[in-house]
Design an enzyme around this catalytic site. Sequence first.
Site, PDB file in Angstrom:
ATOM      1  N   ASN A 155       4.040   0.573   6.121  1.00 50.78           N
ATOM      2  CA  ASN A 155       4.047   1.496   7.250  1.00 50.78           C
ATOM      3  C   ASN A 155       2.980   1.154   8.269  1.00 50.78           C
ATOM      4  OD1 ASN A 155       6.234   2.969   6.444  1.00 50.78           O
ATOM      5  ND2 ASN A 155       5.066   4.554   5.423  1.00 50.78           N
ATOM      6  N   GLU A 214       5.124   0.057  -3.300  1.00 53.08           N
ATOM      7  CA  GLU A 214       3.704  -0.224  -3.089  1.00 53.08           C
ATOM      8  C   GLU A 214       2.932   0.603  -4.106  1.00 53.08           C
ATOM      9  OE1 GLU A 214       2.978  -1.077   1.626  1.00 53.08           O
ATOM     10  OE2 GLU A 214       3.315   1.000   1.084  1.00 53.08           O
ATOM     11  N   HIS A 245       4.243   4.300  -3.863  1.00 49.67           N
ATOM     12  CA  HIS A 245       4.953   4.567  -2.615  1.00 49.67           C
ATOM     13  C   HIS A 245       6.310   3.902  -2.631  1.00 49.67           C
ATOM     14  CE1 HIS A 245       5.351   3.893   1.959  1.00 49.67           C
ATOM     15  NE2 HIS A 245       5.891   5.045   1.626  1.00 49.67           N
ATOM     16  N   SER A 304       3.173   8.482   2.023  1.00 51.18           N
ATOM     17  CA  SER A 304       3.350   7.252   2.787  1.00 51.18           C
ATOM     18  C   SER A 304       2.209   7.038   3.772  1.00 51.18           C
ATOM     19  CB  SER A 304       4.683   7.285   3.544  1.00 51.18           C
ATOM     20  OG  SER A 304       4.794   8.492   4.259  1.00 51.18           O
TER      21      SER A 304
END
Lengths: 432, 716
Positions: B502, B464, B452, B431
Site C-alpha cells: 500500500n 504481508e 495483511h 492495511s
Amino acid sequence: MPTFGNGRRVAIVAGLRTPFEKAGTLFKSISAQELGRAVVAELVARTGLDGEEVDTLVFGTVVPSVLAPNIAREVALLPMLPKGIPAVTVSRACTSANQAITDASDQIALGHADVAIAGGAESLSSVPILHSRGFADALVAASKAKSVPARVGALARIRPRDLIPITPAIAEPSTGETMGQSAEKMAKLNHISREEQDQYALRSHRLAAAGTQDGRLTAEIMPYYVPPAYKEFALSDNGIRPDSTLEQLAALKPVFDRRYGTVTAGNSSPLTDGAAAVILMSEERARALGYAPIAYVKSYAYAALDPGEQLLQAPVLAAPQALARAGLTLGDIDLVEMHEAFAAQVLSNLRGFESQEWAERAGLTRPVGEVDRSRLNVMGGSIAIGHPFGATGARVTMTLANELKRRGGQFGLMTLCAAGGMGFAMVLENAS
Amino acid sequence: MTALTTEMRDGGIALVTFDMPGESVNKLSREVVDEFRALMDRVDIDSSIRAVVLISGKPEMFIAGADIDQFLEIRTAAEAEAMSREGQEMVARIEKLRAPVLFAIHGACLGGGLETALAAAYRIATDHPKTVLALPEVQLGLIPGAGGTQRLPRRVGLRQSLDMILQGKNVRAKKALQIGLIDELVHPSILLDVALDRAAKLAAGTIARERGRTVHGVSDVLLEDNPVGRSVVFRKAREATKNATKGNYPAPLAAIDAIEQSYGGDAARGFSTEARLFGEMAVTDVSRQLIFLFFAGAALKKDPGVRTPGVQPTPVEKIGVLGAGFMGAGIAAIAAMQGTVVRLKDAQHERVAKGLREVHAILREQLKRKRITKRQLDDQLTLVGGTIDYSGFANAQIVIEAVFEDLAVKRAVLAEAEEAAPRAIIASNTSTIPIAQIASAARHPERVLGMHFFSPVQKMPLLEVVRSQRTSDAALATAVAYGKKLGKTVIVVQDAPGFYANRILAPYVNEAGLLLDEGVAVDAIDRALVEFGFPVGPLTLIDEVGLDIAGKSSATMLGAFGDRMVPSVSLARVIEAGRTGRKGGSGFYRYEQGKKKGVDESVYALFSSTGQRLGLGARDIVERCVFAMLNEAARCLEEGIIGSARDGDVGAVYGIGFPPFRGGPFRYLDTLGIPTVIRALEVLHGRFAPRFQPTALLRQMAGSGARFYPDRGKVH
C-alpha cells in the site's frame, strides 16, 4: 444394585443444543445429520476438546434418514475429529438420546472409554414419505427389466391408487393408537381435567419464557445460522409463547377426541427439529484434562409396560428403580425434570408417583411421593420448548445438570416417557 | 547415481524408473536427457527388449519438465533454438524407437515431460488428485519446444491444444482421458500391472502403435478438420490472446504461430518453426522476468521469514477471526479450506450470519470449479463456527483481527483477544495502522504482529507478515508458516505506515489524482497504465477498493510521510462528495449491477472548474505514476521495510498487480537503468518538488554503477 458399582464415576462435563424449532419452520430444510454435526462441532470448539481424546460417539434418532442411516458415524466423521472414532446410532423412541447417554456412560464405566460424546438429533420436517407397495414393486421390476418393452410393461402395471404415498402416522403398531389418543385415554383414566392440562401448559410456556429472558435456558443453546442462505438465524426455541393465556389455550379444540377429549395442540408438545449433545468423561480423565464436571451420573433405569394400558406411564415404574439404585428417595431430590410429551401425560405421571397402586406395581411398599412443584421443570418443558424426538433426552439431561449446579442442589431426577410403553429415569449428582 | 534405472521384466519389457537423485522432482536436465539417449541406444541394439515402460520413482510426481536453471544459461536465440532442436530430436527418437514406449503417469506430468509422453505409444495415468498434465511454458514466457505444439493438436485436437498451451493450465487425469490426452485411467495401485500388460500387448501388436485421435466429435469435424474452420479458430484465438495480453506477452502468439504451422502439411517445417520461435521467446526480456518471478516465488516458499536459525513454527490448528466482514470471512474461508477450525466472531448475529454467507459463497465457488466435492464443502462449513462472544478462543494458536480500520477499536479488540486467548499470536489485518501503535498497551507485544491479506482473500496471493520491533522470532515464524499453509506467497515487512504494498501504491495513486487536477481525463490515465501492464488503472483500482477506504489510507500516508504523499484535490473532492466507488454504484466510473459501465462524466464537475481536458501522452502519464512508485519502492528497501529487492518485486507483482512481464519494480529499475531513472526523477522533481526527490539508495547505486540484481536473471 447400584449403577456403576465398580466405583468408576461418569461425569457430564459439557452440553449444548441447537435452538429447537417447530417442524416446518426455520429448520425445515436442514437434515438431522446436519443439525447433529453442527451441535457437536460447536460443542467441541467451545470446550477446546482435543478430538484425539474422544473414544466413542453415540447418537440417537427416531425417524431414520434412508440416505444417512448411520447418523452417529456421520457426526463422528466431522473434520475436526480424528477418523478413528467408532460410533453407533441408537433408537429408543423419545428416550433415544438418553439411550445414547447411558450407552456412552456404560462404556466409560466398563473402562472401554474415557471420553464420549453422546446426544441426539431429529428433523421432523423431513419425515420420510413412503411409496405404496404397488408402486415400489413396479419400480423394482422395471429396474430389473432386461429390455425396453419389459421395462415399459413393468411400469404400465402401476395403478392410480398406487401413486398415493404412505405418510407414517405416529401410531403404536401393537394398538393402532396414536400417541395423542393414548394421552387422551390417560387423561380420562387418571381424571386429568382440561383446565389442569391447560394450566400446566401455560406453566411450561411461562417458565420457559422466563428462562429464555434471563438467559439460563439460552446459555445451553448455540446460535444457529441457517444454511445455505445464512440470512436467518435462531437463538432460542420458537415454540415458546411468552404471552400465552389460559383463554387462548381454552379456545383450542381437542384433537384426538372431538367429543369428549381434553388433549389439544396447546397442551401437547409440538413436532420439532433440533439436536443436542453432551460430553461425558470418566472422573479421572476429566480431572487429567482439566475439565470440571458439572454433574455425575448416579443411577438410571429403563422400564416398560403394556402399550395398550397407559402408553406413557412407564416413567412411574422407571423412577423408583433409578432412585433405589441410587440409594435415594424422592425426598432427597432437589430438582426434577420430566419430559412433557403431553400435559395429560406429565400430570398422569405425577399422579402415578403418588399412587399406592402404582407403587405396588413397581414393587414398592410406599408411593414414590409427591413431587414438589417448585422443583419441577423450573424452566418449562417440552410443551413449550419443543420435542425433537431423538434429541430431547440430551436436552433434559443438560438442563437438569446445569440448573442443579446453579441452585447448589445435590441430586436431580429426570424422567421421560417413550413410545412402545417405555420409560426412563436418571439420577444426577451435582459435582460441585 | 543415475536418474534412470532399468529392470527387465517378463516378456522383454524394460521397466525404467525415473528418480532424479537429490531432487524432489524429476526434471529433464542435460544429464537426464543424456541418460535417456543412452537408454534408447541400448534399446536400439538389444532386440530382447520388446517394449519400454517409464514410471516415476518419486511419490506423487511424474516429470516436472525441463531444468529451468539450464534455461538461464542461454545467451542467444540461436542457442535456445539449438536446445529446442535437441529436445525435439530426443522426443522424436522415442516416437520412432524400435520398441514401443509406454508412459505410466502418477503425479504431475508437465512441460517437457508431457511433450515426451505425447511421443510415446501409450499413456496410462492414475485417477488421483495429484495427477495433472500441462504445458505451462507460456507462464514462463516460452512455448513448448520439444514438439508439443506439433504433437498435442494431433492428439487432442486444435481447440483443446490451444486451450492447454495458451493458458498453460493443469488438466486433471479424468479430463485428460475425456479429451484423449491419455489412453487409460487406473487406480494408482494397479498402474504398474496394467502398464506391463499393455506394454506386452503393444510389443505383440494386439494394441496398435499408431491409433490416431481417440476423441473426435462433430464440432471437431466442422471446425478443425478443414482449413476454413481452422482459420476461424486461429483468428479467434489470436483476438482473444491480444485482448488478454494487450501486446505485452509475445509467447502465446508465438505458440499460435507454431501450432498453425503444424497444419501446414510439412511436418519438418512445423518443428523447425517451433524451434525458431522457442529460440526467439527464450531471449525475450518478458521470459527472463517471468522465470525470475518463478524462481523468486520458489525461494520465498522456502524462506522461513526469520533469520535466526532453529526457530520452529508452532503448528496452527485453530484460529479466531475477529470481524466477520469481507476480509474476516475471506480469511475464515481459506483457513477452513486447509482444515483449520475457525471461530468467526462479530458483535452482532446479523454480521456473523453475513460473514458465514460470504464463507459459503467462497466455498461454493470452489465447488463450482470442481476444486472440492460437495462432501468437502459440507465438512469445511462445519469448521467455521460463528459466535458473538469469545467462546472457543482459549486454545486458538492465532487470533486474526479484521475489524474496523480504527486505532481505538483495534486496541480495544486486542486487549479482549489477549484476555480470551492468553497464549495466542494476535495478528492484525490492518492495511495502514502500524502494529506498534495497535500493540502499545498489549500484555504480550512479542506475540503481536500483522498479517495483511489482500482483497479478495481467496484470490489474491500475497500476504504481508508485518514485524514490529517487539515481535518475537517464534511468533513471526509461526505466522509465516501458517500463511504458506493457507497457500499465500509471504513476504516479511517491517512495521511502518502502509507496510510495503500500500505504501508504494500511494504515490502512484496520488500522481493519478494530481493528473486529474491538471485536467487529464479519467480514462486516459487508466488506459495508459493498463497499456503499461497493470490489470486495471489506478482510478478503477480505488473505485474497486472503495474511495472511502482509499481516502482513509491516503490520510494515514499523508500523516506519516508528509509532502511527498499529498493527496490530490480531485481525489479529496470526489471522496467528500460521498462517492464510494463500485460498492456505492458510482465513483470515477458508473456501475450497474456490479458491472463497470464507463466513466461517470459527472465526476469532473466535482473538481474541474474548466471542463477542459488536458491531452497528455500515455508515456508521460506512465512516467509520473510509475516512477513515483519505483522511487517509493527503493525507499522501502533503503529503510529496511522489505528485506530484499526480491521480496519487493514479488510483493508488488502479487500484491498490487505490478506487470509480471516487467518482473517487479526493482527488476524494472534494473531494466531501465538506475541512472536513467534518476535523470527522469530529477526533471520531475524540478517541476513538482517536493515530489520525485530520488531516494539516497538510488543515487548511491547510480554512483557505483550497481544493479539490484547483479546476475542476469538468477535470484540469490
